[in-house]
Design an enzyme around this catalytic site. Structure first.
Site, PDB file in Angstrom:
ATOM      1  N   GLU A  37       0.878  -1.161   0.000  1.00  0.00           N
ATOM      2  CA  GLU A  37       0.000   0.000   0.000  1.00  0.00           C
ATOM      3  C   GLU A  37       0.919   1.216   0.000  1.00  0.00           C
ATOM      4  OE1 GLU A  37      -2.590  -1.419   3.318  1.00  0.00           O
ATOM      5  OE2 GLU A  37      -3.497   0.563   3.044  1.00  0.00           O
ATOM      6  N   ARG A 263       4.796 -13.032   9.756  1.00  0.00           N
ATOM      7  CA  ARG A 263       5.473 -11.748   9.618  1.00  0.00           C
ATOM      8  C   ARG A 263       6.853 -11.810  10.233  1.00  0.00           C
ATOM      9  NH1 ARG A 263       1.802  -7.528   8.922  1.00  0.00           N
ATOM     10  NH2 ARG A 263       3.223  -5.883   9.524  1.00  0.00           N
ATOM     11  N   LYS A 273       4.087   0.807   9.700  1.00  0.00           N
ATOM     12  CA  LYS A 273       4.218   2.050   8.935  1.00  0.00           C
ATOM     13  C   LYS A 273       3.611   3.226   9.688  1.00  0.00           C
ATOM     14  CE  LYS A 273       2.825   0.108   5.068  1.00  0.00           C
ATOM     15  NZ  LYS A 273       2.324  -0.059   3.694  1.00  0.00           N
TER      16      LYS A 273
HETATM   17  P1  ATP Z   1       2.391  -2.224   8.117  1.00  0.00           P
HETATM   18  O1  ATP Z   1       1.839  -3.129   9.168  1.00  0.00           O
HETATM   19  O2  ATP Z   1       3.797  -1.813   8.341  1.00  0.00           O
HETATM   20  O3  ATP Z   1       1.500  -1.074   7.784  1.00  0.00           O
HETATM   21  P2  ATP Z   1       1.313  -3.598   5.887  1.00  0.00           P
HETATM   22  O4  ATP Z   1       1.211  -5.067   5.924  1.00  0.00           O
HETATM   23  O5  ATP Z   1       0.075  -2.827   6.065  1.00  0.00           O
HETATM   24  O6  ATP Z   1       2.473  -3.139   6.849  1.00  0.00           O
HETATM   25  P3  ATP Z   1       1.596  -3.406   3.077  1.00  0.00           P
HETATM   26  O7  ATP Z   1       2.067  -2.264   2.281  1.00  0.00           O
HETATM   27  O8  ATP Z   1       0.183  -3.816   2.964  1.00  0.00           O
HETATM   28  O9  ATP Z   1       1.964  -3.090   4.568  1.00  0.00           O
HETATM   29  O10 ATP Z   1       2.546  -4.663   2.852  1.00  0.00           O
HETATM   30  C1  ATP Z   1       2.923  -5.158   1.616  1.00  0.00           C
HETATM   31  C2  ATP Z   1       3.297  -6.588   1.760  1.00  0.00           C
HETATM   32  O11 ATP Z   1       4.351  -6.737   2.711  1.00  0.00           O
HETATM   33  C3  ATP Z   1       2.138  -7.390   2.262  1.00  0.00           C
HETATM   34  O12 ATP Z   1       2.034  -8.554   1.480  1.00  0.00           O
HETATM   35  C4  ATP Z   1       2.482  -7.694   3.688  1.00  0.00           C
HETATM   36  O13 ATP Z   1       1.960  -8.930   4.068  1.00  0.00           O
HETATM   37  C5  ATP Z   1       4.006  -7.707   3.666  1.00  0.00           C
HETATM   38  N1  ATP Z   1       4.548  -7.345   4.970  1.00  0.00           N
HETATM   39  C6  ATP Z   1       4.320  -6.217   5.678  1.00  0.00           C
HETATM   40  N2  ATP Z   1       4.938  -6.256   6.865  1.00  0.00           N
HETATM   41  C7  ATP Z   1       5.585  -7.445   6.920  1.00  0.00           C
HETATM   42  C8  ATP Z   1       6.408  -8.090   7.897  1.00  0.00           C
HETATM   43  N3  ATP Z   1       6.702  -7.520   9.064  1.00  0.00           N
HETATM   44  N4  ATP Z   1       6.904  -9.314   7.599  1.00  0.00           N
HETATM   45  C9  ATP Z   1       6.637  -9.891   6.425  1.00  0.00           C
HETATM   46  N5  ATP Z   1       5.881  -9.344   5.470  1.00  0.00           N
HETATM   47  C10 ATP Z   1       5.343  -8.140   5.704  1.00  0.00           C
HETATM   48 MG    MG Z   2      -1.549  -3.544   4.640  1.00  0.00          MG
END
Ligand code: ATP
Ligand code: MG
Length: 556
Positions: A37, A263, A273
């Site tokens: 995102e 994760r 984020k």
């Molecule tokens: P945040 O919790 O930091 O906002 P998010 O999952 O909302 O992270 P996205 O931009 O949706 O952020 O993530 C893009 C991809 O990265 C998704 O497929 C998500 O599952 C993966 N991802 C995000 N954080 C992690 C993590 N800590 N470990 C592994 N994969 C991750």
């Molecule tokens: Mg997300």
């Protein structure tokens, strides 16, 4: 098609699934995607997902897309899109074709929403958010049907078209799937498909005032792109039945399968984020790329290599149980890389002037030192003359027992050069040592003096020709292993390490560093690994960031 398994590519359950699918002829080519995102910069957790998705595609001769899941224009920004693209490239991966946007599929998603309405599987709901929450029930109690749930197809089509046309204010209505308000899975209790949001979108401009929900977008975008293995983190496991419901009830071109993995969580590190943005917005750090941040741009500016981050992700592995990885593992990975690949140099962080009283005035010897003790990186020239600098910490008037550096009357070797003896410490009116008078032994270049053992070796730079510079010593941004766990009434900000940055000015780097370029990396002997800051360093005003200490000394 697939590579045999080697120690560099240990088995993980996703590799096994992909291999089995290929062996069974279920797919002839796999397609994965990384779907961020664009609402912040990528962090170390994302690196795991990137390495996994791009890595699987690479390993099995498939493709990996980069797709921005951009359904929430209020929080998204072009700055984040640009940063994400450059971070993925820096990590060493290339996406298939152009980058994609979920917003490219808004027309199709709208049509599919209409399709669901026409098949009696979606309805326009007028409940306020508070009412909707009440109707939704809880984990232990079933929800209740909305009084608007049984609107006719015609009325729903009309209302949905008018939502799109901008007739209603934000939040006045939503489009919901008609599934099951009593489902034990909350995600199946008539989830929202569309919201009204009169907002400008970075890709679609003002074309839309209704936006699809993430859940209505994500799986169908995968289906449109022919993703074979939709890999996501465990928190989406409960959403899988909903994604499968959409795939079963819409005329999608392909049927991706979703797999979840754990994760990456790192101790001493925040990887949300929202919290990273708060650190930036409230100026606890200098920006998203502050070298203390857990963002890829922060690690890059700090001097981490992309290879070390890829290795780290491989070491961490891919599993299905959530755990916390020790940050020491990441630091190990960067040390291992830099030990092999960073040339050596000397930089005196807290200079103390030394005059070699028995060295002829005006004389200079050009000493040759290898750039690396093991790898063939050539040599550097270090001029030795009468005046030089050593570190203040390498001289003590009254040292403790076992001190191996310089003390009054004692001897020490200057790295790659001679043995010197401290004869006299010059102090100012306040008793601070401002200069050392020493003498050197001309017979000790590259060999020990006859019959004497000189244990200590210290680093030094010549006074003439060494380069004045700034050195920024970074430490962990959080002093607590679980920074997100705050005291009652506090926040993660309370766990910030107040000593995470120490700026040293007036440091002196050896002459060979005069033309060091942004992102060049070095081991400063005895001090750690350093890189030239990519933002603030200028020719003539070098700034070095400490990437990592030589050893793990945290807590000692
Ligand atoms: P945040 O919790 O930091 O906002 P998010 O999952 O909302 O992270 P996205 O931009 O949706 O952020 O993530 C893009 C991809 O990265 C998704 O497929 C998500 O599952 C993966 N991802 C995000 N954080 C992690 C993590 N800590 N470990 C592994 N994969 C991750
Ligand atoms: Mg997300």
């Amino acid at each position: 098609m697939s590579k045999p398994e080697t120690p560099a590519t240990p088995a993980n359950f996703l590799r096994q699934i992909v291999q089995a699918d290929l062996d069974a002829g279920k797919h002839s080519k796999i397609v994965t995607r990384f779907p961020p995102e664009p609402n912040g910069y990528l962090h170390i957790g994302h690196a795991k997902s990137i390495c996994l998705n791009f890595g699987l595609a690479q390993e099995f001769g498939g493709e990996c897309n980069l797709r921005f899941d951009d359904t929430n224009p209020a929080k998204e920004d072009q700055e984040y899109i640009d940063a994400i693209k450059s971070d993925v490239e820096w990590l060493g991966f290339k996406w298939a074709g152009e980058e994609r946007y979920a917003s490219n599929y808004f027309d199709q998603l709208y049509e599919w929403a209409v399709h669901l309405i026409k098949s009696g599987k979606a309805y326009v709901d007028d409940l306020s958010p508070e009412q909707a929450r009440e109707y939704r029930g809880t984990l232990t109690e079933p929800g209740k049907n909305s009084p608007y749930r049984d609107r006719s197809i015609e009325e729903n089509l009309d209302l949905f078209a008018r939502m799109k046309a901008g007739e209603f204010p934000d939040g006045a209505k939503v489009l919901r799937a008609k599934i099951d308000m009593a489902s034990p899975n909350m995600n199946m209790r008539d989830p929202i498909l569309y919201r009204i949001r009169h907002a400008h979108h970075h890709q679609t401009g003002d074309k839309w005032c209704i936006y699809p929900s993430y859940d209505f977008t994500h799986g169908q975008s995968d289906a449109l792109e022919g993703i074979t293995h939709s890999i996501c983190t465990l928190e989406f496991e409960d959403h899988r039945p909903l994604y499968e419901w959409f795939l079963a009830n819409l005329p999608v071109p392909t049927q991706p399968r979703q797999y979840e993995f754990a994760r990456l969580n790192l101790n001493y590190t925040v990887t949300s984020k929202r919290k990273l943005k708060q650190l930036v917005d409230e100026k606890h750090v200098s920006g998203w790329d502050d070298p203390r941040m857990s963002t890829l741009s922060g690690y890059r500016r700090r001097g981490y290599t992309s290879a070390s981050i890829r290795n780290f992700c491989e070491m961490v592995g891919v599993g299905r149980s959530n755990g916390v990885v020790d940050i020491a593992m990441l630091e190990f990975s960067i040390r291992e890389d830099l030990d092999r690949n960073a040339p050596r140099a000397m930089c005196v962080l807290r200079p103390l002037k030394v005059v070699i009283t028995n060295y002829p005035e005006g004389q200079v010897e050009q000493l040759e030192l290898p750039r690396h003790p093991k790898e063939d990186m050539g040599v550097r020239i270090l001029p030795f003359a009468r005046e030089l600098y050593i570190d203040r910490d390498d001289f003590m008037i009254d040292p403790p027992k076992g001190y191996k550096r310089l003390e009054p009357g004692g001897e020490v070797r200057l790295r790659g050069s001679y043995v010197i003896r401290a004869d006299e410490a010059i102090t100012d009116d306040n008793g601070n040592i401002v200069e050392l008078r020493c003498s050197y032994d001309p017979d000790t270049l590259g060999k020990n003096p006859e019959g004497r053992k000189v244990k200590g070796v210290i680093h030094w730079v010549p006074a003439e020709g060494s380069v004045e510079c700034e050195v920024r010593l970074y430490d962990r941004l959080f002093r607590s292993p679980q920074p997100e766990k705050a005291e009652e009434g506090g926040s993660f900000l309370d766990n910030i390490n107040p000593d995470s940055l120490q700026v040293l000015i007036g440091c002196r780097a050896e002459p060979s560093l005069a033309h060091a370029q942004a992102e060049n990396r070095f081991q400063f002997e005895r001090e750690g690994y350093f890189t030239v800051d990519s933002k603030d360093s200028k020719p003539g005003a070098l700034v070095f960031n400490r990437t990592v200490t030589l050893r793990d000394s945290w807590g000692q």
